[in-house]
Design an enzyme around this catalytic site. Structure first.
Site, short mmCIF file in Angstrom:
data_model
loop_
_atom_site.label_atom_id
_atom_site.label_comp_id
_atom_site.label_asym_id
_atom_site.label_seq_id
_atom_site.Cartn_x
_atom_site.Cartn_y
_atom_site.Cartn_z
N HIS A 1 0.84 -1.20 0.00
CA HIS A 1 0.00 0.00 0.00
C HIS A 1 0.88 1.26 0.00
O HIS A 1 2.09 1.17 0.11
CB HIS A 1 -0.92 0.03 1.24
N LYS B 1 -0.34 4.52 4.77
CA LYS B 1 -1.17 3.52 5.45
C LYS B 1 -0.45 3.06 6.71
O LYS B 1 0.71 2.65 6.67
CB LYS B 1 -1.45 2.33 4.53
#
Length: 236
Positions: free
Chosen positions: A148, A152
């Site tokens: 990600h 995140k």
């Protein structure tokens, strides 16, 4: 065709809330947004959609399905309102407490509810494939790698854990690895490895709109369903 589904968008000022409103306005599904709820709306009406503060939740117009991408502190009043009005609830709010999850399970006796960590339709299919593959390939190593964007915080991702749960249902023993790089929306690789061979199941999201589209898909199909705890893949 029947009447458009009446949606309440809860958490309307957030990234997902804004995507839901934009897609609804663009005709992504046959729906009518009767209310958009946020902490402190700046205007009373935006693009024809009535705006309500969270403190005014009890006064929203009648709705068929509430779509919730908010914060845990706003979850309890919304769940209570859905039960009171007999409306369905679709939620992607993360960080719910054990007590809130229990309340959601109890509400499923009265109304249709769906909570998911990821509303991508592709991920819903991937979960099923992972469970089947793990069951068919007993004893193989199972590794889940999720990638990600750098902002995140949680690792492994909720989606990776959901895929791991699917592998466990099939008898697998998943291990996890997490990567954070650039602005990657989300990639999940489930690798099953045996002696001399390997199976890879991969999902890549290139736009955050896939999550909003999946939530709208689920919400539009949840209207009129019997009470219960539904899964996204039940509504494909």
């Amino acid at each position: 065709m029947g009447d458009p589904v009446r949606f309440l968008i809860h958490g309307a000022s957030g990234r997902m809330g804004q995507a839901l409103l934009r897609l609804c306005a663009g005709g992504a599904v046959d729906c009518s947004v009767v209310a958009a709820v946020s902490r402190k709306p700046a205007q009373r009406v935006v693009d024809g959609v009535p705006q309500f503060a969270a403190s005014e939740l009890a006064g929203v117009p009648p709705f068929d399905v509430a779509i919730d991408f908010s914060l845990p502190e706003g979850f309890d009043p919304l769940l209570a309102l859905c039960r009171q009005r007999g409306a369905a609830l679709v939620s992607g709010t993360t960080g719910l407490s054990d007590a809130q999850r229990q309340a959601l399970a109890e509400a499923a006796a009265d109304i249709p509810v769906l909570w998911a960590a990821n509303f991508s339709l592709g991920v819903a299919v991937l979960e099923e494939l992972v469970e089947r593959a793990a069951a068919a390939l007993a004893g193989w190593d199972c590794d889940i790698v999720e990638t990600h964007h750098v902002h995140k915080q949680d690792a492994p991702s909720g989606t990776a854990l959901a895929l791991g749960a699917a592998a466990k249902r099939g008898g697998g023993m998943p291990r996890y690895a997490s990567l954070r790089a650039g602005d990657i929306v989300g990639e999940h690789l489930v690798q099953l490895t045996g002696t001399g061979e390997r199976v890879e199941l991969v999902h890549r999201a290139t736009s955050r709109d896939v999550f909003a589209r999946g939530a709208l898909h689920a919400a539009s199909r949840l209207r009129g369903r019997p009470p219960g705890a539904w899964r996204l893949r039940d509504l494909l």
